[in-house]
Structures are given as C-alpha cells and as structure tokens.
Design a protein around this motif. Structure first.
Motif, PDB file in Angstrom:
ATOM      1  N   GLY A 352      58.035  34.061  47.732  1.00 29.27           N
ATOM      2  CA  GLY A 352      58.161  34.657  48.855  1.00 29.27           C
ATOM      3  C   GLY A 352      59.577  34.602  49.540  1.00 29.27           C
ATOM      4  N   LEU A 353      60.188  35.515  50.055  1.00 30.97           N
ATOM      5  CA  LEU A 353      61.234  35.425  50.941  1.00 30.97           C
ATOM      6  C   LEU A 353      61.447  35.917  52.378  1.00 30.97           C
ATOM      7  N   GLY A 354      60.609  35.043  52.855  1.00 31.15           N
ATOM      8  CA  GLY A 354      60.309  35.293  54.359  1.00 31.15           C
ATOM      9  C   GLY A 354      59.106  36.099  54.682  1.00 31.15           C
ATOM     10  N   PHE A 359      59.720  38.537  45.680  1.00 29.76           N
ATOM     11  CA  PHE A 359      60.379  38.535  44.429  1.00 29.76           C
ATOM     12  C   PHE A 359      59.400  38.147  43.452  1.00 29.76           C
ATOM     13  N   ILE A 360      59.080  39.297  42.602  1.00 29.44           N
ATOM     14  CA  ILE A 360      58.000  39.096  41.682  1.00 29.44           C
ATOM     15  C   ILE A 360      58.794  39.209  40.343  1.00 29.44           C
ATOM     16  N   THR A 372      60.407  43.602  44.456  1.00 26.40           N
ATOM     17  CA  THR A 372      60.894  43.039  45.383  1.00 26.40           C
ATOM     18  C   THR A 372      60.546  43.916  46.559  1.00 26.40           C
ATOM     19  N   GLY A 373      61.096  43.372  47.843  1.00 24.65           N
ATOM     20  CA  GLY A 373      60.715  44.212  49.208  1.00 24.65           C
ATOM     21  C   GLY A 373      59.287  43.757  49.726  1.00 24.65           C
ATOM     22  N   HIS A 374      59.091  44.840  50.629  1.00 30.99           N
ATOM     23  CA  HIS A 374      57.691  44.521  51.236  1.00 30.99           C
ATOM     24  C   HIS A 374      56.424  44.495  50.021  1.00 30.99           C
ATOM     25  N   LEU A 375      56.551  45.163  48.967  1.00 31.19           N
ATOM     26  CA  LEU A 375      55.411  45.140  48.195  1.00 31.19           C
ATOM     27  C   LEU A 375      55.432  43.920  47.531  1.00 31.19           C
ATOM     28  N   GLY A 376      56.420  43.402  47.339  1.00 27.14           N
ATOM     29  CA  GLY A 376      56.763  41.947  46.664  1.00 27.14           C
ATOM     30  C   GLY A 376      56.238  41.051  47.461  1.00 27.14           C
ATOM     31  N   MET A 377      56.313  41.179  48.778  1.00 26.91           N
ATOM     32  CA  MET A 377      55.906  40.183  49.655  1.00 26.91           C
ATOM     33  C   MET A 377      54.154  40.209  49.675  1.00 26.91           C
ATOM     34  N   TYR A 382      49.003  37.882  48.131  1.00 28.50           N
ATOM     35  CA  TYR A 382      47.871  37.977  47.532  1.00 28.50           C
ATOM     36  C   TYR A 382      47.665  36.867  46.562  1.00 28.50           C
ATOM     37  N   THR A 383      48.785  36.428  45.929  1.00 24.67           N
ATOM     38  CA  THR A 383      48.512  35.099  45.288  1.00 24.67           C
ATOM     39  C   THR A 383      48.505  33.803  45.934  1.00 24.67           C
ATOM     40  N   TRP A 384      48.934  33.797  47.012  1.00 23.58           N
ATOM     41  CA  TRP A 384      48.494  32.528  47.927  1.00 23.58           C
ATOM     42  C   TRP A 384      47.113  32.564  48.335  1.00 23.58           C
ATOM     43  N   ASN A 385      46.594  33.762  48.842  1.00 26.02           N
ATOM     44  CA  ASN A 385      45.202  33.848  49.236  1.00 26.02           C
ATOM     45  C   ASN A 385      44.173  33.730  47.962  1.00 26.02           C
ATOM     46  N   ALA A 386      44.484  34.197  46.932  1.00 26.77           N
ATOM     47  CA  ALA A 386      43.813  34.218  45.606  1.00 26.77           C
ATOM     48  C   ALA A 386      43.646  32.440  45.140  1.00 26.77           C
TER      49      ALA A 386
END
Length: 391
Positions: A352-354, A359-360, A372-377, A382-386
C-alpha cells in the motif's frame, strides 16, 4: 466416541486462519468427535499490519472481537501460554486473574506470531506496536505541522524519517508522506515542503523482486515525497537528528522505526527446539521437531521450502497459506491418510502506498506483472481484509 481436542494458540493472522480452516475442514465433526479451542491472551484479533495506516486522520478499527466471527462451535479461552507438556498432551496457561490452568490436547497448533523490534536504546521516535503507539504518532504529526512556520515563502523542509526499508517501512513512509502533505496544505504551507526519508540498509528496495521492479516502486515513492537513502543504517535519533552509520546526520522532526519483527520471545521459555533466529524448527508438515502432535505456523515457525531449503518470510501471507495447508495435514494424519507437505508461497507481494495508490507485484513464467494506482490500492485493501477474515 472419544472426542479429540485441537488447540490453537494465538489469534493473529496465522492462528485466525488456522481456526477458520480447521472449522471448514472438520465441518461435520466440530462439537462431536472434534473439540476446537482457541487460546489467546486478548479477547480480540489485532490487525497488526494495518498499523502502517496510523498517520491517517480517518482511523481504521484495529481490533476485531473473536465473538464477531460467529464461531459458536469454537471454544475460546483467554490467557497466556506458559508451558507445553507434549508427552502428557497438555498445555499450561495463565488466566487474567493470574491463576494457572491446564488444558489437554490431542493436537496443538502454535501460532504465537512475532513482536516488533524495538528502536535502539535511548533513541527517540515511534515503533508501531499498539493502538496507543498509533494514536501517539497521529498526535505528534499534528503538533509537528502546527508548530512549523505557516509562511507562504519557501523555507526549511518539514522532515520525517522512517528507518527500515521492508514492506512495513515502505508503507509507513508512503502513509506519512501523504498525511504530512495533506496537513501541511491545510496549514497554508507548500506541499513540496514535506520530505520523508526512508532509510534502507540494502542496495535497493524489495530485493525479492529484483532491481528493475524496485526502481519502479521507488519512482512512485519519489512522486509522493519519499526519498530513499540506500546502504546506510540509522544508529539513533535524538533531538530531531537521525545519526547514520556513515557518520552523516539528517534532520527529522518525526521519526518512525520500522525494523521488522522477531519471533515471540515466549518461544524461548517453552523448551522446544529453536533455530538460531528464534523460530521453532518444523518439518515439511509443520510438526515441531521431535513431536508428532505439535505444529507451528506463521512468524513463530521456521518453515523451509523442501526443494530450495530457503525459509519462508515472516509476513501474514505465508502464515495464512500455511494455516490452510495445516488443516489438510491434520485431517489426513488423524484419518491415517497421506498428508500434503509444505510448498512455498507464489512470487507475489502487495504494497500500500497511502490511501490512493498501491503496488502489486507477481512473477509468473519468469515475467514480472505489476499493478499500480487506485486499482492496486483496492487489491491491497482486499488482502488486508481477507487476512482478518473480513469481507
């Protein structure tokens, strides 16, 4: 029918996933032939990896009560593990009132995790270990900006430092840069007055992905106001000055130490076989060396790739994958079947970059894939929540 007890110790990412996977694997047996027990010193799961978001004004809830997971078929005990007696098939723990209790087990899963490394003795700055640390960092961030000169003219930069170039350090630096810039603009300062320095002992960030991928990551950090200092270590931070091992110093009105994690020190008191790095020695089926009914996963276990001999990293993604496989292993062994051995996690990492960038990275067929970008965030969220079993 003789009921078998599976005891899971630790409700962090690996332990949480172990309980969830065991429930699904033994769905028809839980509460009948299988008794599933979770032991943790807290009544909640702590989302430790989200402490990197501490600079945010909009706070992310970090505690999830175990009762929120709907595990009516899982027995929960609150206390701290103090001993294991494998030959007698029992664990010893201390309750909140200080009373020692024992619990028998047929299978014991140790998922006691890791602890954040402390800054050098006598050094100033923050090491994000708890909600209290996160709140203190937010308060200090506001105070640093408010006390800085709000004049419109160019002046000395508003400097912060993050020590440690691992994933936690990278994510913390990005969050800090975003929040400092946001706060600075709100106080009438120029956005580019903010400078966050990320101090990395390596030659480039993210070494597992290679130099070319690291360069792309560093470019995104630079656009956010994060400057990376490579090949140096921070010795201490005192009175707003970070002292480096090359004899130089850098200013830092705010300093965050992200020195990584080390295995839970509890492990050294259990009398079980440890590697020199403090992690439990396990075989390819996660069994603690010399013990058929003891297993260890996550940050507290030194799990190695059977083919390369390389140890798994100490991140939640490895622990979660190990937990899912462990449920299959325990079921196979209890049923007298051949159990699947450990295989390493695919080459994949989410950073996560903010709040607006991610950055995946993944490597397949020798090719690097980057998102990268918004979709990367979104993927990172999703990974944090999962990891915390949240939808």
């Amino acid at each position: 029918m003789n009921q078998k007890t599976i005891l899971v110790v630790g409700g962090g990412y690996a332990g949480l996933s172990a309980v969830d996977s065991l429930r699904k694997t033994f769905r028809e047996r839980i509460g009948k032939s299988i008794r599933l027990v979770l032991l943790d010193k807290e009544p909640y799961h702590f989302k430790k990896v989200r402490l990197v978001q501490a600079p945010r004004e909009k706070r992310v809830p970090l505690r999830v009560p175990f009762s929120a997971f709907g595990w009516d078929d899982v027995e929960r005990l609150q206390g701290e593990l103090t001993g294991v007696e494998p030959d007698r098939g029992r664990a010893i723990y201390t309750r909140l009132d200080g009373k020692a209790e024992t619990i028998p087990f047929d299978r014991l899963v140790l998922a006691v995790g890791s602890v954040v490394r402390h800054p050098p003795e006598g050094s100033e700055g923050f090491a994000l270990r708890s909600v209290k640390d996160a709140e203190a960092l937010r308060d200090t961030l506001r105070r640093v900006v408010q006390t800085a000169s709000p004049s419109g003219r160019k002046s000395e930069p508003l400097c912060a430092a993050v020590v440690g170039g691992g994933i936690t350090g990278i994510e913390t630096a990005a969050e800090l840069a975003y929040r400092l810039r946001e706060e600075a603009v709100a106080h009438g300062m120029e956005e580019d007055r903010v400078l966050v320095r990320l101090i990395d002992a390596g030659q480039y960030l993210f070494p597992e992905a290679g130099r070319r991928v690291a360069q792309r990551l560093e470019k995104r950090l630079k656009r956010m106001g994060v400057e990376v200092l490579h090949g140096v270590k921070a010795l201490r931070c005192n009175e707003g000055i970070v002292h480096l091992d090359n004899g130089k110093t850098i200013p830092a009105q705010l300093c965050v130490w992200a020195l990584g994690v080390e295995p839970n020190p509890l492990l050294r008191r259990l009398g079980l076989p440890l590697h020199d790095d403090g992690r439990l020695l396990v075989d390819p089926w996660y069994r603690v060396k010399g013990h058929e009914t003891l297993y260890a996963i996550g940050d507290c276990a030194r799990v190695t790739d059977p083919q390369t001999g390389k140890p798994n990293g100490m991140t939640c993604k490895e622990g979660i994958v190990q937990a899912r496989r462990l449920a299959e292993i325990i079921r196979a062994q209890m049923d007298g079947l051949s159990a699947p051995a450990h295989t390493s996690f695919p080459s994949l990492c989410c950073i996560g970059l903010g709040p607006k960038d991610g950055f995946i990275w993944a490597r397949k067929w020798g090719v690097d894939f980057i998102l990268t970008g918004h979709l990367g965030m979104k993927v990172r969220e999703y990974t944090w929540n999962a990891a915390s079993l949240m939808k």
